[in-house]
Motif scaffolding. Sequence first.
Motif, PDB file in Angstrom:
ATOM      1  N   ALA A  87      53.443  38.492  34.581  1.00 17.64           N
ATOM      2  CA  ALA A  87      52.335  39.425  34.344  1.00 17.64           C
ATOM      3  C   ALA A  87      51.448  39.462  35.568  1.00 17.64           C
ATOM      4  CB  ALA A  87      51.531  39.003  33.112  1.00 17.64           C
ATOM      5  N   HIS A  88      50.771  40.587  35.762  1.00 17.36           N
ATOM      6  CA  HIS A  88      49.844  40.743  36.881  1.00 17.36           C
ATOM      7  C   HIS A  88      48.434  40.988  36.350  1.00 17.36           C
ATOM      8  CE1 HIS A  88      53.713  41.617  38.948  1.00 17.36           C
ATOM      9  NE2 HIS A  88      53.127  40.900  39.891  1.00 17.36           N
ATOM     10  N   LEU A  89      47.475  40.464  37.081  1.00 21.80           N
ATOM     11  CA  LEU A  89      46.078  40.511  36.682  1.00 21.80           C
ATOM     12  C   LEU A  89      45.254  41.200  37.762  1.00 21.80           C
ATOM     13  CD1 LEU A  89      45.843  36.659  36.104  1.00 21.80           C
ATOM     14  CD2 LEU A  89      46.669  38.316  34.420  1.00 21.80           C
ATOM     15  N   ALA A  90      44.133  41.765  37.358  1.00 23.70           N
ATOM     16  CA  ALA A  90      43.168  42.290  38.323  1.00 23.70           C
ATOM     17  C   ALA A  90      41.786  41.772  37.967  1.00 23.70           C
ATOM     18  CB  ALA A  90      43.161  43.818  38.332  1.00 23.70           C
ATOM     19  N   ALA A  91      40.998  41.492  38.989  1.00 27.34           N
ATOM     20  CA  ALA A  91      39.612  41.076  38.799  1.00 27.34           C
ATOM     21  C   ALA A  91      38.728  41.977  39.647  1.00 27.34           C
ATOM     22  CB  ALA A  91      39.414  39.618  39.202  1.00 27.34           C
ATOM     23  N   LEU A  92      37.589  42.375  39.096  1.00 24.48           N
ATOM     24  CA  LEU A  92      36.649  43.235  39.801  1.00 24.48           C
ATOM     25  C   LEU A  92      35.274  42.590  39.814  1.00 24.48           C
ATOM     26  CD1 LEU A  92      38.903  45.282  38.675  1.00 24.48           C
ATOM     27  CD2 LEU A  92      37.133  47.030  38.894  1.00 24.48           C
ATOM     28  N   ASP A  93      34.615  42.661  40.954  1.00 28.28           N
ATOM     29  CA  ASP A  93      33.214  42.285  41.081  1.00 28.28           C
ATOM     30  C   ASP A  93      32.457  43.576  41.348  1.00 28.28           C
ATOM     31  OD1 ASP A  93      30.710  41.322  41.612  1.00 28.28           O
ATOM     32  OD2 ASP A  93      31.281  40.137  43.360  1.00 28.28           O
ATOM     33  N   VAL A  94      31.742  44.059  40.334  1.00 31.42           N
ATOM     34  CA  VAL A  94      31.046  45.347  40.428  1.00 31.42           C
ATOM     35  C   VAL A  94      29.579  45.085  40.741  1.00 31.42           C
ATOM     36  CG1 VAL A  94      30.470  47.475  39.233  1.00 31.42           C
ATOM     37  CG2 VAL A  94      32.650  46.353  38.778  1.00 31.42           C
ATOM     38  N   ARG A  95      29.158  45.504  41.901  1.00 28.86           N
ATOM     39  CA  ARG A  95      27.759  45.345  42.310  1.00 28.86           C
ATOM     40  C   ARG A  95      27.077  46.715  42.340  1.00 28.86           C
ATOM     41  NH1 ARG A  95      26.951  40.268  44.920  1.00 28.86           N
ATOM     42  NH2 ARG A  95      28.599  38.896  44.121  1.00 28.86           N
ATOM     43  N   THR A  96      25.779  46.713  42.481  1.00 29.98           N
ATOM     44  CA  THR A  96      25.035  47.961  42.561  1.00 29.98           C
ATOM     45  C   THR A  96      25.505  48.808  43.724  1.00 29.98           C
ATOM     46  OG1 THR A  96      23.108  46.858  41.613  1.00 29.98           O
ATOM     47  CG2 THR A  96      22.727  48.963  42.712  1.00 29.98           C
ATOM     48  N   GLU A  97      25.878  48.134  44.826  1.00 30.01           N
ATOM     49  CA  GLU A  97      26.215  48.857  46.045  1.00 30.01           C
ATOM     50  C   GLU A  97      27.714  48.973  46.308  1.00 30.01           C
ATOM     51  OE1 GLU A  97      26.047  44.503  46.954  1.00 30.01           O
ATOM     52  OE2 GLU A  97      24.837  45.922  45.785  1.00 30.01           O
ATOM     53  N   GLY A  98      28.561  48.430  45.443  1.00 28.55           N
ATOM     54  CA  GLY A  98      29.983  48.526  45.720  1.00 28.55           C
ATOM     55  C   GLY A  98      30.828  47.731  44.743  1.00 28.55           C
ATOM     56  N   VAL A  99      32.120  47.644  45.046  1.00 25.36           N
ATOM     57  CA  VAL A  99      33.048  46.938  44.169  1.00 25.36           C
ATOM     58  C   VAL A  99      34.090  46.208  45.009  1.00 25.36           C
ATOM     59  CG1 VAL A  99      34.529  48.982  43.923  1.00 25.36           C
ATOM     60  CG2 VAL A  99      34.627  47.179  42.198  1.00 25.36           C
ATOM     61  N   ALA A 100      34.481  45.011  44.562  1.00 20.99           N
ATOM     62  CA  ALA A 100      35.553  44.240  45.189  1.00 20.99           C
ATOM     63  C   ALA A 100      36.646  44.029  44.149  1.00 20.99           C
ATOM     64  CB  ALA A 100      35.032  42.896  45.691  1.00 20.99           C
ATOM     65  N   VAL A 101      37.898  44.071  44.604  1.00 17.93           N
ATOM     66  CA  VAL A 101      39.045  43.985  43.693  1.00 17.93           C
ATOM     67  C   VAL A 101      40.042  42.970  44.234  1.00 17.93           C
ATOM     68  CG1 VAL A 101      40.934  45.238  42.583  1.00 17.93           C
ATOM     69  CG2 VAL A 101      38.780  46.413  43.079  1.00 17.93           C
ATOM     70  N   VAL A 102      40.634  42.188  43.335  1.00 23.20           N
ATOM     71  CA  VAL A 102      41.738  41.309  43.694  1.00 23.20           C
ATOM     72  C   VAL A 102      42.807  41.446  42.620  1.00 23.20           C
ATOM     73  CG1 VAL A 102      40.711  39.316  42.536  1.00 23.20           C
ATOM     74  CG2 VAL A 102      42.429  38.954  44.284  1.00 23.20           C
ATOM     75  N   VAL A 103      44.072  41.491  43.035  1.00 19.97           N
ATOM     76  CA  VAL A 103      45.207  41.510  42.107  1.00 19.97           C
ATOM     77  C   VAL A 103      45.997  40.228  42.327  1.00 19.97           C
ATOM     78  CG1 VAL A 103      47.366  42.658  41.474  1.00 19.97           C
ATOM     79  CG2 VAL A 103      45.324  44.015  41.981  1.00 19.97           C
ATOM     80  N   ALA A 104      46.354  39.572  41.234  1.00 20.91           N
ATOM     81  CA  ALA A 104      47.015  38.262  41.308  1.00 20.91           C
ATOM     82  C   ALA A 104      48.139  38.189  40.291  1.00 20.91           C
ATOM     83  CB  ALA A 104      45.991  37.151  41.052  1.00 20.91           C
ATOM     84  N   ASP A 105      48.958  37.130  40.430  1.00 22.73           N
ATOM     85  CA  ASP A 105      50.008  36.899  39.447  1.00 22.73           C
ATOM     86  C   ASP A 105      49.456  36.083  38.292  1.00 22.73           C
ATOM     87  OD1 ASP A 105      49.993  34.158  40.196  1.00 22.73           O
ATOM     88  OD2 ASP A 105      51.526  34.493  41.721  1.00 22.73           O
ATOM     89  N   LEU A 106      50.310  35.727  37.356  1.00 22.55           N
ATOM     90  CA  LEU A 106      49.880  35.054  36.131  1.00 22.55           C
ATOM     91  C   LEU A 106      49.225  33.708  36.400  1.00 22.55           C
ATOM     92  CD1 LEU A 106      49.823  35.079  33.041  1.00 22.55           C
ATOM     93  CD2 LEU A 106      52.132  34.121  33.061  1.00 22.55           C
ATOM     94  N   LEU A 107      49.601  33.049  37.494  1.00 19.25           N
ATOM     95  CA  LEU A 107      49.032  31.744  37.821  1.00 19.25           C
ATOM     96  C   LEU A 107      47.837  31.839  38.762  1.00 19.25           C
ATOM     97  CD1 LEU A 107      52.286  29.609  38.198  1.00 19.25           C
ATOM     98  CD2 LEU A 107      50.729  29.762  36.247  1.00 19.25           C
ATOM     99  N   GLY A 108      47.393  33.059  39.043  1.00 17.84           N
ATOM    100  CA  GLY A 108      46.207  33.237  39.875  1.00 17.84           C
ATOM    101  C   GLY A 108      46.488  33.357  41.351  1.00 17.84           C
TER     102      GLY A 108
END
Length: 396
Positions: A80-101
Amino acid sequence: MPASPSTARAINDRLALDHLQREGPLTAGQLKQLTGLSRPSVADLVDRLTEAGLIAVVGEAGEQRRGPNARLYGIVADRAHLAALDVRTEGVAVVVADLLGGVLAEAALPIDAASGTGPAVEQAVALVERVVKEAGADRLHTVGIGAPGLIDPVTGELRDSVSLPEWHRRLVAALQERLPEARVSVENETNLAALAEQRDGAAHDRDTFVLLWLGHGTGAAVVLDGVLRRGASGGTGEIGFLPVPGTSGPPSATDCAGGFHSLAGSAAIVKLAGEYGLTAPEPDGEPPAAGVVRAAVQRPGDDGAGRFLDTLADRIALGVASVAAVLDPGCVVLGGEVGQAGGLELAARVEERVRRVSPLPTEVRAGVLGGAAVLRGALLTAGSRAQDDLFAPRER
């Protein structure tokens, strides 16, 4: 009533998967030792999990390094694949990882809210889709989002707030629409930072602590007896609204100006630094407040820098002492970019001041993950939820 054979098998499977997730690849013999199961039971569960595509042989162990007993079994990371987002007032950061991070791809993008809610949401969603493609992921199983603001503890949705841009609320729905097979969830950024500092950072040895977020704004996350506490309305830790002395007046229900935020928010820190003749360095990717605090720490013999840090410590100690008086956590971590920039120097000054005004012993630690803690916490949460789904005991 004893469990049925199928239920017992499902429970054993989850137990083995939990050990593989924590310990890494293991042999059947090691699984037998860790789980306490019989050799035939371990052999059966290895066959079931392999057939289900959850584990596979990833190598061999032992001096001879051959034969069935030497096979190392590990969780299939690309199950499985995961995505994490850090949403700030001024922008967004994204990381995609596998099941173990394991991180496969990541990117960040400034978002211009002045362009309108629709374009801002489209920019953020397009960034997620691009990073997913770069990671080589066919689809996402789980998406974890960290955002400022209150999360409704009943619905799990980001609540309305006059201080947040509208595209924040719209983004969650847009991602769910564009990624219909993914499980999308949102959590307060400070709560995620606390989870990350507990797993990988300054609170790794604490079951009870408070993380005081010092970044663009202020916030707090409360972990008591290993449990993240959110409160009746999701508002635990809204310390920016805490009435404190030294401001122009008390905050209102819709504006934290006059609260602790007015003393320890980014703009207040930069302004305070200016009063002591300090200016924020040229932007290098970190908030101006973090830059000026870092510069002050690196000038130990400078009288102005020392007095600035003393005054800032006085202000932060108001929040820490208030937290200690109500919760008695024993430990407060100064998180966010400012907490990381201040390091041990700022933490020590704050702790010394808290000791003067509070009868409750409170250790003050510097966060080590800074702003990256939010993205790390979102990834940890996404991974945990994906594993709960994939590894859930099911009768066979």
